[in-house]
Design a protein around this motif. Structure first.
Motif, PDB file in Angstrom:
ATOM      1  N   VAL A  73      44.851  44.256  33.504  1.00 44.59           N
ATOM      2  CA  VAL A  73      44.179  45.288  34.283  1.00 44.59           C
ATOM      3  C   VAL A  73      42.819  44.787  34.754  1.00 44.59           C
ATOM      4  CG1 VAL A  73      43.146  47.594  34.193  1.00 44.59           C
ATOM      5  CG2 VAL A  73      45.368  47.170  33.121  1.00 44.59           C
ATOM      6  N   TYR A  74      42.560  44.986  36.044  1.00 43.20           N
ATOM      7  CA  TYR A  74      41.235  44.684  36.607  1.00 43.20           C
ATOM      8  C   TYR A  74      40.791  45.900  37.415  1.00 43.20           C
ATOM      9  CZ  TYR A  74      37.486  42.653  39.348  1.00 43.20           C
ATOM     10  OH  TYR A  74      36.268  42.411  39.925  1.00 43.20           O
ATOM     11  N   ARG A  75      39.706  46.528  36.965  1.00 46.35           N
ATOM     12  CA  ARG A  75      39.173  47.732  37.617  1.00 46.35           C
ATOM     13  C   ARG A  75      40.263  48.772  37.850  1.00 46.35           C
ATOM     14  NH1 ARG A  75      33.951  47.441  38.888  1.00 46.35           N
ATOM     15  NH2 ARG A  75      32.950  45.401  39.011  1.00 46.35           N
ATOM     16  N   ASN A  76      41.019  49.032  36.779  1.00 38.81           N
ATOM     17  CA  ASN A  76      42.069  50.061  36.753  1.00 38.81           C
ATOM     18  C   ASN A  76      43.278  49.742  37.625  1.00 38.81           C
ATOM     19  OD1 ASN A  76      40.735  51.768  34.895  1.00 38.81           O
ATOM     20  ND2 ASN A  76      39.453  52.575  36.545  1.00 38.81           N
ATOM     21  N   LYS A  77      43.374  48.524  38.151  1.00 36.41           N
ATOM     22  CA  LYS A  77      44.565  48.071  38.871  1.00 36.41           C
ATOM     23  C   LYS A  77      45.367  47.147  37.956  1.00 36.41           C
ATOM     24  CE  LYS A  77      43.690  50.042  42.893  1.00 36.41           C
ATOM     25  NZ  LYS A  77      42.515  50.832  42.493  1.00 36.41           N
ATOM     26  N   VAL A  78      46.680  47.189  38.048  1.00 40.51           N
ATOM     27  CA  VAL A  78      47.553  46.426  37.167  1.00 40.51           C
ATOM     28  C   VAL A  78      48.128  45.224  37.914  1.00 40.51           C
ATOM     29  CG1 VAL A  78      49.568  46.522  35.653  1.00 40.51           C
ATOM     30  CG2 VAL A  78      48.170  48.576  35.995  1.00 40.51           C
ATOM     31  N   TYR A  79      48.046  44.042  37.284  1.00 37.09           N
ATOM     32  CA  TYR A  79      48.514  42.798  37.896  1.00 37.09           C
ATOM     33  C   TYR A  79      49.526  42.129  36.969  1.00 37.09           C
ATOM     34  CZ  TYR A  79      44.444  43.484  40.870  1.00 37.09           C
ATOM     35  OH  TYR A  79      43.538  44.024  41.742  1.00 37.09           O
ATOM     36  N   ASP A  80      50.568  41.563  37.558  1.00 34.98           N
ATOM     37  CA  ASP A  80      51.595  40.851  36.798  1.00 34.98           C
ATOM     38  C   ASP A  80      51.433  39.357  37.045  1.00 34.98           C
ATOM     39  OD1 ASP A  80      53.857  39.728  35.725  1.00 34.98           O
ATOM     40  OD2 ASP A  80      55.275  41.095  36.668  1.00 34.98           O
ATOM     41  N   VAL A  81      51.003  38.618  36.017  1.00 32.63           N
ATOM     42  CA  VAL A  81      50.794  37.169  36.137  1.00 32.63           C
ATOM     43  C   VAL A  81      51.738  36.414  35.202  1.00 32.63           C
ATOM     44  CG1 VAL A  81      48.413  37.370  36.914  1.00 32.63           C
ATOM     45  CG2 VAL A  81      48.892  37.247  34.470  1.00 32.63           C
ATOM     46  N   SER A  82      52.885  36.987  34.960  1.00 31.51           N
ATOM     47  CA  SER A  82      53.860  36.368  34.055  1.00 31.51           C
ATOM     48  C   SER A  82      54.241  34.961  34.508  1.00 31.51           C
ATOM     49  CB  SER A  82      55.128  37.227  34.004  1.00 31.51           C
ATOM     50  OG  SER A  82      54.833  38.557  33.651  1.00 31.51           O
ATOM     51  N   ASN A  83      54.310  34.055  33.534  1.00 32.49           N
ATOM     52  CA  ASN A  83      54.774  32.674  33.766  1.00 32.49           C
ATOM     53  C   ASN A  83      53.886  31.868  34.707  1.00 32.49           C
ATOM     54  OD1 ASN A  83      57.136  32.685  32.130  1.00 32.49           O
ATOM     55  ND2 ASN A  83      58.135  33.968  33.668  1.00 32.49           N
ATOM     56  N   TYR A  84      52.646  32.270  34.881  1.00 31.92           N
ATOM     57  CA  TYR A  84      51.743  31.506  35.755  1.00 31.92           C
ATOM     58  C   TYR A  84      51.164  30.335  34.969  1.00 31.92           C
ATOM     59  CZ  TYR A  84      47.775  30.409  38.775  1.00 31.92           C
ATOM     60  OH  TYR A  84      46.851  29.780  39.576  1.00 31.92           O
ATOM     61  N   MET A  85      51.700  29.146  35.193  1.00 32.08           N
ATOM     62  CA  MET A  85      51.324  27.965  34.419  1.00 32.08           C
ATOM     63  C   MET A  85      50.473  26.979  35.212  1.00 32.08           C
ATOM     64  SD  MET A  85      52.545  28.677  31.531  1.00 32.08           S
ATOM     65  CE  MET A  85      53.774  29.748  30.766  1.00 32.08           C
ATOM     66  N   GLU A  86      49.886  27.402  36.314  1.00 29.48           N
ATOM     67  CA  GLU A  86      49.069  26.499  37.125  1.00 29.48           C
ATOM     68  C   GLU A  86      47.611  26.957  37.196  1.00 29.48           C
ATOM     69  OE1 GLU A  86      52.039  27.787  38.499  1.00 29.48           O
ATOM     70  OE2 GLU A  86      53.143  26.051  37.733  1.00 29.48           O
ATOM     71  N   HIS A  87      47.218  27.838  36.307  1.00 30.45           N
ATOM     72  CA  HIS A  87      45.851  28.353  36.339  1.00 30.45           C
ATOM     73  C   HIS A  87      44.851  27.223  36.092  1.00 30.45           C
ATOM     74  CE1 HIS A  87      42.392  30.628  34.417  1.00 30.45           C
ATOM     75  NE2 HIS A  87      42.478  31.116  35.641  1.00 30.45           N
ATOM     76  N   PRO A  88      43.881  27.025  36.996  1.00 30.56           N
ATOM     77  CA  PRO A  88      42.935  25.906  36.840  1.00 30.56           C
ATOM     78  C   PRO A  88      42.121  25.959  35.554  1.00 30.56           C
ATOM     79  CG  PRO A  88      42.853  26.785  39.064  1.00 30.56           C
ATOM     80  CD  PRO A  88      43.692  27.735  38.271  1.00 30.56           C
ATOM     81  N   GLY A  89      41.964  27.142  34.984  1.00 32.62           N
ATOM     82  CA  GLY A  89      41.168  27.261  33.767  1.00 32.62           C
ATOM     83  C   GLY A  89      41.977  27.115  32.491  1.00 32.62           C
ATOM     84  N   GLY A  90      43.298  26.874  32.608  1.00 36.08           N
ATOM     85  CA  GLY A  90      44.129  26.717  31.423  1.00 36.08           C
ATOM     86  C   GLY A  90      44.857  27.994  31.052  1.00 36.08           C
ATOM     87  N   LEU A  91      45.352  28.027  29.827  1.00 34.68           N
ATOM     88  CA  LEU A  91      46.154  29.161  29.359  1.00 34.68           C
ATOM     89  C   LEU A  91      45.311  30.392  29.045  1.00 34.68           C
ATOM     90  CD1 LEU A  91      48.649  27.304  26.998  1.00 34.68           C
ATOM     91  CD2 LEU A  91      48.983  27.982  29.377  1.00 34.68           C
ATOM     92  N   VAL A  92      44.000  30.292  29.275  1.00 33.60           N
ATOM     93  CA  VAL A  92      43.114  31.431  29.045  1.00 33.60           C
ATOM     94  C   VAL A  92      43.532  32.641  29.875  1.00 33.60           C
ATOM     95  CG1 VAL A  92      41.494  30.694  30.836  1.00 33.60           C
ATOM     96  CG2 VAL A  92      40.694  32.169  28.985  1.00 33.60           C
TER      97      VAL A  92
END
Length: 486
Positions: free
Chosen positions: A60-79
């Motif tokens: 949740v970001y500012r009461n909006k819901v986001y689905d980031v399932s299986n996102y393995m390319e995040h530049p900051g790592g698994l954080v």
């Protein structure tokens, strides 16, 4: 790490491109219509909190819901999965520039149904006011220019740190004395410790607005000078920053702090001590306060192994949770491998310059163990012996960072020795604020905490160390009471 004061335009494009490869969050259920005027599906907190794993991650970001399932390319790592099933609003703001928000829209699947959520999951008005207050404070700090780095300061820090390495080399090459060589090893240890603080600043993007430049500086200082791989460090350290002193909510989640995973050697709570399932581990549980400093002396050896195994194949590597997933996120594999090889080349040359193999080995271990001790003392003072929480029952971002963190008071020498981490509370709240601005931020944060009634703790190096040893001793006592046969 995807953070910084402003992101270079080319990085924003790269981030958007990377985000397009995300898992089902970018496919099933994602909404492509413009945000304005959109009718969004509502999800209760009860439903959102069930999506807590990397394979099934809603945030949740500012009461909006986001689905980031299986996102393995995040530049900051698994954080990115550290707040799955939870509110990421403030931790996202701490690590990202405003330009990164635009890349999130394609993963939007709905909004929070606060009224339909269980009463214990609803946010009280007083909590909402508190969160608004610390978000407003962040804006004020930005307007005051406290996120801007001083080129003069960081030029001095780079040159003065390199001077320590030059001094160590000079002492080895200009003398045959055993004592001088051992002193040179200690100087080298201090160089590596100060490299740790310097790389930390660059990789938190305190210095450069261009993330790429910060990462390249990190490779030079971290991989080449210090011997710690940048991607290994970022993946581990970003996670720690996001969820300090948190136990993971479930075995397949990624919302626990890796820095408290010190078993089978040290336990920071009875819960951790109960996992001691071998004779050796149980021995450490009984003697951990006595073993604390010797263990710290071996810390650099562990970090060197972790760094090397992160970018090079190593069948003997110490396996940690999600290691294989994390290794897929190495940003500059060839450059990072080359950096480590250069590091070991110049360190080997320096050690062999002492004149004999026996002295070279001793030189290496004196430098390595001393450096590990100097680094780990400061790391431990930051969080060990402070509050610990279940990830599923964590407080808000501000209270989590403040109550799990200890500041260190002392002289200018202490401030130099700690490399900015004497203001660990302020750094955790605002990780992209440059080190030299933290004293000003400290005054503002302490006043805010006093006004809001939030516990804020600081201690001298001696007091903080005693608190840590007391915690270890208390855990041992509780452990022996729980298992008297031990």
């Amino acid at each position: 790490r995807v953070q910084g004061r402003r992101r270079h335009p080319s990085f924003v494009g790269a981030l958007s491109s990377q985000l397009s490869t995300m898992g089902k969050g970018g496919e099933a259920g994602a909404i492509s219509a413009p945000l304005e005027g959109r009718l969004l599906k509502k999800f209760t907190w009860d439903e959102i909190s069930r999506h807590r794993t990397p394979k099934d991650a809603w945030m949740v970001y500012r009461n909006k819901v986001y689905d980031v399932s299986n996102y393995m390319e995040h530049p900051g790592g698994l954080v990115i999965f550290s707040h799955a099933g939870d509110d990421m609003t403030d931790v996202f703001a701490a690590f990202h520039p405003p330009s990164a928000y635009q890349a999130m829209e394609k993963y939007l699947i709905g909004e929070v149904d606060m009224a339909g959520s269980s009463p214990d999951l609803q946010k009280a008005d007083s909590q909402a006011k508190f969160e608004k207050a610390y978000r407003d404070l962040r804006v004020k700090l930005k307007k005051a220019g406290l996120f801007k780095a001083s080129w003069l300061y960081y030029t001095w820090k780079c040159l003065s740190t390199l001077a320590l390495c030059a001094l160590s080399w000079t002492m080895v090459l200009s003398s045959d004395s055993f004592l001088v060589h051992m002193l040179a090893a200690v100087v080298l240890a201090v160089f590596w410790q100060q490299c740790g603080w310097l790389a930390h600043d660059f990789l938190h993007h305190q210095v450069f607005e261009n993330r790429r430049l910060g990462d390249l500086a990190g490779i030079m200082i971290g991989n080449v000078w210090q011997g710690f791989d940048v991607s290994w460090w970022k993946n581990k350290h970003n996670q720690h920053h996001s969820v300090p002193n948190l136990y993971e909510s479930q075995p397949d989640a990624a919302d626990g702090d890796p820095d408290i995973d010190t078993m089978p050697l040290l336990a920071w709570s009875l819960r951790m001590a109960k996992s001691a399932d071998s004779k050796l581990s149980q021995w450490f549980m009984k003697h951990q306060a006595i073993c604390y400093f010797p263990i710290l002396g071996l810390a650099r050896l562990s970090w060197l192994e972790g760094s090397f195994s992160f970018v090079f194949p190593n069948p003997l590597a110490w396996n940690t949770k999600n290691l294989d997933l994390a290794k897929k996120l190495v940003a500059n594999p060839n450059l990072e491998r080359a950096g480590l090889l250069v590091h070991y080349a110049w360190v080997t040359a320096l050690c062999l310059s002492t004149g004999s193999l026996a002295r070279a080995v001793l030189f290496f271990f004196v430098a390595t163990c001393t450096s590990g001790l100097l680094l780990a003392i400061v790391f431990g003072l930051g969080h060990n012996g402070m509050s610990m929480y279940e990830a599923s029952a964590r407080p808000d971002f501000w209270k989590l960072q403040v109550t799990t963190t200890r500041n260190i008071t002392g002289s200018p020498f202490v401030h130099w020795f700690c490399g900015g981490l004497q203001f660990q509370v302020e750094h955790h709240l605002f990780p992209t604020i440059p080190r030299h601005n933290l004293p000003k931020v400290h005054e503002i944060v302490t006043a805010f905490c006093k006004e809001q009634g939030v516990t804020y703790h600081e201690a001298s190096i001696w007091q903080g160390t005693m608190e840590i040893l007391d915690t270890l001793s208390s855990v041992t006592t509780d452990f022996l009471e729980e298992f008297p046969a031990m």
